[in-house]
Design an enzyme around this catalytic site. Structure first.
Site, PDB file in Angstrom:
ATOM      1  N   THR A  54       0.815  -1.215   0.000  1.00 25.46           N
ATOM      2  CA  THR A  54       0.000   0.000   0.000  1.00 25.46           C
ATOM      3  C   THR A  54       0.853   1.270   0.000  1.00 25.46           C
ATOM      4  O   THR A  54       1.958   1.304   0.530  1.00 25.46           O
ATOM      5  CB  THR A  54      -0.941   0.018   1.209  1.00 25.46           C
ATOM      6  OG1 THR A  54      -0.180  -0.193   2.408  1.00 25.46           O
ATOM      7  CG2 THR A  54      -1.995  -1.079   1.089  1.00 25.46           C
ATOM      8  N   ASP A  79       8.309  -5.809   7.536  1.00 23.61           N
ATOM      9  CA  ASP A  79       7.545  -4.555   7.530  1.00 23.61           C
ATOM     10  C   ASP A  79       8.444  -3.368   7.214  1.00 23.61           C
ATOM     11  O   ASP A  79       8.260  -2.264   7.738  1.00 23.61           O
ATOM     12  CB  ASP A  79       6.825  -4.361   8.874  1.00 23.61           C
ATOM     13  CG  ASP A  79       5.837  -3.210   8.865  1.00 23.61           C
ATOM     14  OD1 ASP A  79       5.465  -2.748   7.769  1.00 23.61           O
ATOM     15  OD2 ASP A  79       5.442  -2.751   9.949  1.00 23.61           O
ATOM     16  N   CYS A  95      -3.631  -1.828  19.349  1.00 24.59           N
ATOM     17  CA  CYS A  95      -4.103  -0.606  20.014  1.00 24.59           C
ATOM     18  C   CYS A  95      -4.042  -0.741  21.532  1.00 24.59           C
ATOM     19  O   CYS A  95      -3.485   0.114  22.214  1.00 24.59           O
ATOM     20  CB  CYS A  95      -5.529  -0.285  19.588  1.00 24.59           C
ATOM     21  SG  CYS A  95      -5.679   0.199  17.856  1.00 24.59           S
TER      22      CYS A  95
END
Length: 756
Positions: A273, A338, A672
């Site tokens: 992305t 990543d 989160c």
């Protein structure tokens, strides 16, 4: 959507320009004195204006000020001699605690910037008075698809329009004068996948381009170009193939598909992305974009027989007229960690080996600083700017990194430098053409990677990273966390590797000599804690040899651009992650920054941060010479119980259910809810749930009763039985924390015995 307009005079279209007296006067500085010509059309930025930005040194026309995205200003009124006299000019308060990552744009006396969900603020750049505010209405269910906070990294202003993307994937063109919606487009191709948008749109000639986020889930990366005037789609470029031998949407993917295993996990989307980096060179007519990581992370799972997996973690040069690829360079072939290449791109002209080169520079996550010829894509240099152990070097002949094997964690855990946070993340770096240095907010950290024992199962619209990583730090995501149990000790994993102590730096890099010129540690009190790498925000630099950087402590720091010596600091009272900027209006130079902590690990409001001390309500704060003290909000009051409080509900569930709940929590919730014992986090510590929250737990996850507070609906991802398992795990975790805390004579709540 909601749009608010206060005190705004709608201007008539008048041919010609008006001169604002004193706007371009630079008495006493080294820039050429000019009178800045201001269009009567609000937000009238054009290609010609960008190419001639030297004629209006007081403007800041893009996120990085110029088309080069340098984050450099030629203004010199604020300099090393008077930096200590900088003080408060005005503020614009924003009623959200989600955090800010955008850099404002100032054009013709108006400041435009963006905030959470894709809100836009237009204010008077001299006073901070609001002209209008726009806030899109978003799908509340989008919250569960957010990887790294409900933030927005900026806007583009072009020929009377302000372009912004909402978190749920809509691109808006707003009237720069009024905030009214001119057009909007749904940019998401498959809404049942994990797509969101946190990045800024970018204008190239007569098109506006936007990418998306969601590679950690199951998004397939692409960028889409729309006509700036009508919103009509011009082209779309996918960054990874949809299959090995099927019909591809763009011809470049036929070549890219050959770099993937034909049995790759195509159904997962595969990532790539474009969630941040873009730049456009109008002289070369080339649009540059940076692409992201893959999902799943492990390449042996994602593409079992190998391959470079184009166009993951790459820099692409695209012809904006046609949407066709001109050249590409892949920084991390077959990315396993990543290591995105979505970090800011800076265009510059450098003298290298005696020749003038038009270059593109990037410090991506993988730890190497790249200098490329931006016309041809030729690699000119790639040297490590942080400790790197997954590769020994980058081969200049092939352009590929030479891997050491230390990054292969498929069969056993490995300590890898840099961490998935990268050597540099989204925080903007800056290039000062006077000093020739690039100033990088550096993250010096490693992570222990391992594969989970459970087989991979694709989760539609959910997290699909698969591998696990842990930082050599205490607290959440650390080696003492619940998920890290069973790993070898750090002393064993770190043998022969760089120092694993976590640190943050502001590092000045010489892109010609390929070396560090100076560095300043920004870890503050958090050295060794994962938060050490998040204290330092984005940077801006000026021709007066200044570097500005905000800190999570709430300080705006000014340093000598040549030496790194700290010259002055302002206590802003709000944590800062975004890059500052500067502009000049009516003969006076201002510095401004969006303040508020947010995004990924930055959501933890640790003691020592301004977010912990004063709360995290956002604001834009502007400064000028001989200004006043920044208004500080009342300090937050915290209860300080003796140890961890006793949970309000009793343990339940068999050990195997609790274990299953922990695995589900790790996959769906832990990005989160980090449950850090010392965080005072803005994201709730679920070990401290009240009796009421325990009672509402199932409805919160499956009915979305707290969507307005940022907690999305997980009914498409979790069954009632899985929600109950997660609840059992959190209750058990709360009791375990309570029992090991400093409370004396506390009751003990035994665990249930597993049924035979």
């Amino acid at each position: 959507m909601r749009s608010r307009i206060n005190n705004h005079l709608k201007l008539l279209s008048i041919i010609g320009t008006l001169s604002i007296a004193g706007c371009g006067e630079n008495a006493g500085d080294t820039t050429i004195n000019t009178t800045e010509m201001v269009s009567t059309v609000s937000g009238n930025i054009t290609t010609e204006r960008l190419l001639n930005i030297e004629n209006e040194p007081g403007s800041w026309l893009t996120g990085g000020r110029d088309y080069q995205q340098s984050y450099f200003s030629p203004l010199t009124d604020i300099n090393k001699g008077n930096a200590s006299e900088l003080g408060f000019a005005w503020q614009y308060e924003i009623d959200t605690t989600h955090g800010f990552e955008a850099t404002p744009i100032v054009v013709d006396g108006v400041m435009y910037s963006s905030g959470p969900k894709g809100a836009v603020y237009a204010v008077d750049a001299k006073t901070g008075a609001e002209k209008w505010m726009f806030e899109p209405e978003i799908d509340p269910n989008i919250v569960r698809k957010v990887c790294c906070g409900m933030i927005n990294r900026g806007i583009s202003v072009w020929e009377g329009s302000v372009f912004v993307a909402s978190l749920d994937g809509y691109l808006y063109a707003l009237d720069a004068a009024t905030g009214d919606v001119l057009w909007q487009q749904d940019t998401i191709t498959e809404r049942d996948r994990g797509y969101t948008i946190t990045g800024a749109p970018y204008v190239a000639k007569d098109i506006v381009v936007i990418g998306n986020s969601g590679a950690e889930l199951d998004a397939r990366g692409y960028v889409t170009a729309y006509d700036t005037k009508t919103g009509k789609q011009a082209w779309r470029f996918y960054t990874v193939p949809k299959s090995y031998d099927g019909v591809q949407e763009n011809p470049e993917l036929e070549m890219a598909a050959k770099t993937w295993d034909q049995n790759s996990l195509w159904e997962v989307g595969l990532g790539g992305t474009v969630w941040d980096a873009m730049a456009y060179d109008p002289a070369l007519n080339l649009l540059y974009i940076g692409t992201g990581n893959a999902a799943p992370y492990p390449r042996k799972l994602r593409s079992p027989s190998g391959g470079d997996n184009l166009f993951l973690s790459s820099i692409l040069a695209i012809n904006p007229d046609t949407g066709r690829l001109v050249w590409y360079y892949q920084t991390t072939p077959a990315d396993n960690w990543d290591f995105t290449s979505t970090q800011k791109l800076i265009l510059a002209d450098l003298t290298i080996n005696g020749s003038e080169r038009k270059v593109l520079m990037q410090a991506p996550k993988n730890g190497f600083f790249y200098v490329l010829d931006r016309q041809s894509g030729e690699l000119l240099s790639a040297e490590p700017y942080v400790p790197v152990n997954w590769a020994s070097h980058v081969d200049l002949a092939t352009g590929k990194p030479v891997e050491t094997g230390q990054g292969e964690y498929f069969d056993e855990p490995k300590l890898v430098f840099p961490s998935p946070a990268g050597g540099h993340n989204w925080q903007p770096m800056a290039f000062n053409r006077e000093t020739g240095l690039v100033y990088i907010p550096v993250l010096e950290a490693s992570a222990v990677w391992r594969m989970p024992k459970e087989p991979f199962v694709y989760q539609k619209g959910g997290l699909n990273t698969t591998s696990q990583y842990f930082f050599p730090s205490a607290g959440s995501w650390g080696l003492d966390s619940e998920g890290a149990k069973g790993l070898p000790p750090l002393t064993e994993l770190a043998k022969g590797q760089p120092d694993p102590v976590i640190r943050g730096y502001l590092r000045a890099w010489d892109p010609v000599q390929n070396k560090v010129a100076w560095e300043v540690e920004t870890s503050d009190v958090w050295r060794g804690h994962i938060f050490a790498i998040w204290n330092g925000g984005g940077v801006m630099t000026t021709a007066s040899d200044l570097v500005f950087q905000g800190r999570a402590t709430g300080d705006l720091v000014m340093l000598d651009a040549k030496t790194g010596a700290e010259l002055a600091s302002i206590n802003v009272g709000t944590s800062i992650m975004a890059a500052p900027m500067t502009y000049k209006i009516d003969g006076e130079q201002y510095v401004a920054v969006m303040a508020g902590l947010g995004g990924a690990i930055g959501q933890s409001y640790l003691p020592g941060t301004a977010a912990y001390k004063y709360g995290n309500k956002g604001r834009i704060v502007a400064f000028k010479l001989n200004g006043g003290l920044v208004p500080l909000r009342p300090e937050k009051q915290y209860d300080q119980p003796d140890g961890f409080p006793m949970p309000p509900v009793m343990r339940r569930g068999a050990p195997f259910q609790v274990k299953n709940g922990g695995e589900l929590f790790e996959r769906n919730c832990s990005k989160c809810h980090m449950n850090d014992a010392d965080s005072g986090s803005g994201i709730p510590d679920l070990r401290r749930m009240t009796e009421q929250v325990h009672g509402e737990f199932t409805d919160i996850l499956l009915k979305g009763i707290r969507e307005e507070q940022g907690m999305g609906n997980f009914s498409e991802l979790l069954t009632p039985e899985e929600v109950e398992a997660i609840h059992m795990y959190l209750i058990d975790l709360a009791w375990s924390t309570y029992e090991s805390s400093s409370n004396e004579a506390k009751p003990h709540q035994p665990k249930e015995i597993e049924e035979q």
